[in-house]
Design an enzyme around this catalytic site. Structure first.
Site, mmCIF file in Angstrom:
data_model
loop_
_atom_site.group_PDB
_atom_site.id
_atom_site.type_symbol
_atom_site.label_atom_id
_atom_site.label_comp_id
_atom_site.label_asym_id
_atom_site.label_seq_id
_atom_site.Cartn_x
_atom_site.Cartn_y
_atom_site.Cartn_z
ATOM 1 C CG LEU A 157 -1.709 1.224 1.579
ATOM 2 C CD1 LEU A 157 -3.010 0.819 2.275
ATOM 3 C CD2 LEU A 157 -0.966 2.247 2.440
ATOM 4 C CE1 TYR A 174 2.055 6.131 10.555
ATOM 5 C CE2 TYR A 174 0.879 7.895 11.662
ATOM 6 C CZ TYR A 174 0.979 6.561 11.315
ATOM 7 O OH TYR A 174 0.020 5.693 11.719
ATOM 8 C CB SER A 175 3.527 12.356 5.904
ATOM 9 O OG SER A 175 2.887 11.412 5.099
ATOM 10 C CG ASP A 180 0.197 10.951 3.149
ATOM 11 O OD1 ASP A 180 -0.826 10.340 2.818
ATOM 12 O OD2 ASP A 180 0.344 11.468 4.273
HETATM 13 C C1 FRU Z 1 -2.286 11.314 5.657
HETATM 14 C C2 FRU Z 1 -1.633 10.627 6.844
HETATM 15 C C3 FRU Z 1 -0.615 11.536 7.528
HETATM 16 C C4 FRU Z 1 0.291 10.535 8.164
HETATM 17 C C5 FRU Z 1 0.343 9.444 7.132
HETATM 18 C C6 FRU Z 1 0.528 8.057 7.684
HETATM 19 O O1 FRU Z 1 -2.792 10.420 4.729
HETATM 20 O O2 FRU Z 1 -2.614 10.197 7.767
HETATM 21 O O3 FRU Z 1 -1.177 12.459 8.422
HETATM 22 O O4 FRU Z 1 1.556 11.067 8.425
HETATM 23 O O5 FRU Z 1 -0.877 9.502 6.442
HETATM 24 O O6 FRU Z 1 0.666 7.143 6.641
#
Ligand code: FRU
Length: 489
Positions: free
Chosen positions: A39, A101-102, A42
């Site tokens: 999967l 995460y992002s 972002d």
């Molecule tokens: C947005 C989000 C971000 C987070 C990331 C985790 O789609 O929820 O806020 O950092 O995806 O995958």
């Protein structure tokens, strides 16, 4: 983390995938980026570094679930030839064990500075959030430095993530998504001189005090002396022509005072009115272009995407160049994509019609251009992905200036309609990129965009144009079939 294969194995399997069988099924995208398996969500760390575009992205390389978030990377010089996607940051440390995460990137002194959110959860689901610095050197190897912001400021919850780093007037900043203790979405600004010590400047003050429960993936760009603030608010109320998706991504244009953090801005406007768009990120390249890429998907809607049966899910949008005209943002696909054009299959100019049917489109991989005048018609309708008793339609009502995108007739995947009110112009213009199981529609030179996934059955490839109430005048209509992008060493 479960006992999954090693990252070396993941990367080798990725290579094998692109070498063996890239055209594995009819939904495999030709020129949009999607993972070989697992999967993605972002786009992260978008940047121009060392003569190449670096496109990082959230990637769970193991399953089609929102778990085990790593950062993947593809590089390109021309948006046609890409490196093999590789996992480059993994959730292997105490401060990112539940997901890298992002985050974002900024080229600095021959290195690429990265910052991302390390997500940590305890057994009860309580979150911690660390803003983690990492450095990518000029041969592409990435070293984690570790957390540079470990505390959540008073008054905010642990929904604190997605730092977007930028430089403004010689100072480094990041803007980060936050949530107040009374569950309102906000963004905070930090500054630094050395990427290690970050000082909280405060909350950016907008007119939107009660505008969703969380603001994800913020970004701040200074363009033509305006500040463009892009963010993804969650929890807005749906309306007939607004906020029709589960979550939104949009922008405010105005002027931010970096001393008081007061932001004077115009009204929130969504960036994309299609079914599948979220968490975009932008960056400036060496030519001074502001380029944005979004995730062509939304949280909590994975079940709408049948590619999971092939062990992959979601994709990114094409890269779009941004510009501001009269305080409105325009998005145009990068001119590099013109090089995807293979043959001009349809070329019509200056004819009046009430129906046109394509007869030489062989694959859902094309660019469709239309410039049309109402003449004496009340409506124009574009139908595509026609076949097997299914189709998608895009209708435009000349009088009311309303656009309706309708995929209720599709048998597989998500359904429903999306509506928008278009700013009225003399000519109605469509530029559509159809790519197997996705499309992006740019209306009136990119004033509005609609990006969506669809899952046509084999052979659902027809295109038709119809008018209602009289003839339309086609000023211009062109269709090119498009080649696929390539993944090499
Ligand atoms: C947005 C989000 C971000 C987070 C990331 C985790 O789609 O929820 O806020 O950092 O995806 O995958």
């Amino acid at each position: 983390m479960k006992n999954f294969k090693s990252l070396e194995e993941v990367n080798l399997d990725g290579e094998k995938f692109y070498k063996d069988n890239i055209q594995c099924d009819n939904w495999k995208l030709n020129y949009h980026f999607e993972p070989p398996f697992g999967l993605i969500n972002d786009p992260n760390g978008l940047s121009y570094f060392n003569g190449e575009y670096y496109l990082f992205f959230q990637w769970n390389p193991y399953t089609c679930e929102h778990k085990y978030k790593h950062w993947g990377l593809v590089k390109t010089k021309n948006f046609i030839d890409y490196t093999m996607p590789k996992v480059v940051i993994a959730p292997t440390d105490w401060y990112d064990k539940d997901g890298c995460y992002s985050g974002s990137a900024l080229s600095h002194n021959g290195k690429l500075e990265l910052i991302y959110t390390g997500n940590v959860k305890d057994a009860k689901g309580n979150r911690e959030s660390y803003q983690v610095r990492a450095i990518c050197d000029d041969n592409g190897s990435i070293t984690k430095v570790g957390p540079v912001v470990s505390d959540i400021p008073k008054g905010y919850t642990a929904h604190f993530r997605d730092p977007k780093i930028f430089k403004y007037k010689g100072i480094y900043y990041f803007i980060i998504g936050a949530q107040t203790e009374d569950l309102k979405g906000r963004v905070l600004l930090y500054s630094s001189e050395d990427f290690n010590t970050w000082t909280l400047k405060g909350e950016i003050e907008t007119a939107y005090k009660d505008f969703g429960f969380m603001w994800e993936c913020p970004g701040l760009i200074n363009m033509d002396n305006k500040d463009l603030f892009i963010f993804s608010p969650q929890g807005l109320k749906g309306e007939e022509f607004k906020n029709q998706n589960i979550y939104q991504s949009g922008y405010l244009i105005g002027n931010l005072d970096y001393d008081t953090l007061m932001f004077n801005h115009n009204e929130f406007k969504e960036l994309d009115m299609g079914f599948d768009f979220y968490a975009p990120q932008s960056f400036r390249d060496d030519k001074g272009r502001d380029i944005m890429i979004g995730w062509m998907g939304l949280p909590e809607e994975d079940e709408q995407h049948p590619t999971s049966k092939y062990n992959r899910i979601h994709c990114l949008t094409m890269a779009r160049e941004l510009s501001i005209k009269d305080d409105v943002l325009y998005q145009r696909p990068l001119e590099e994509y013109n090089n995807l054009r293979k043959e001009l299959l349809v070329d019509i100019e200056g004819v009046d019609i009430n129906k046109w049917v394509s007869n030489n489109i062989e694959e859902n991989s094309y660019e469709f251009l239309l410039e049309v005048n109402e003449k004496n018609a009340s409506q124009v309708e574009l139908r595509f992905a026609i076949g097997n008793n299914e189709d998608v339609t895009l209708k435009y009502d000349f009088e009311k200036s309303i656009v309706i995108l309708d995929r209720t007739n599709m048998k597989l995947g998500g359904k429903g309609i999306r509506k928008l009110k278009l700013h009225k112009e003399e000519t109605f213009k469509i530029q559509m990129f159809m790519d197997k199981s996705s499309f992006e529609i740019y209306l009136n030179d990119g004033r509005e965009v609609m990006s969506s996934r669809i899952y046509p059955q084999d052979g659902s490839i027809g295109i038709e144009l119809l008018s209602k109430g009289g003839d339309i005048r086609i000023d211009k209509m062109k269709i090119w079939n498009l080649i696929g992008v390539r993944y090499n060493e």
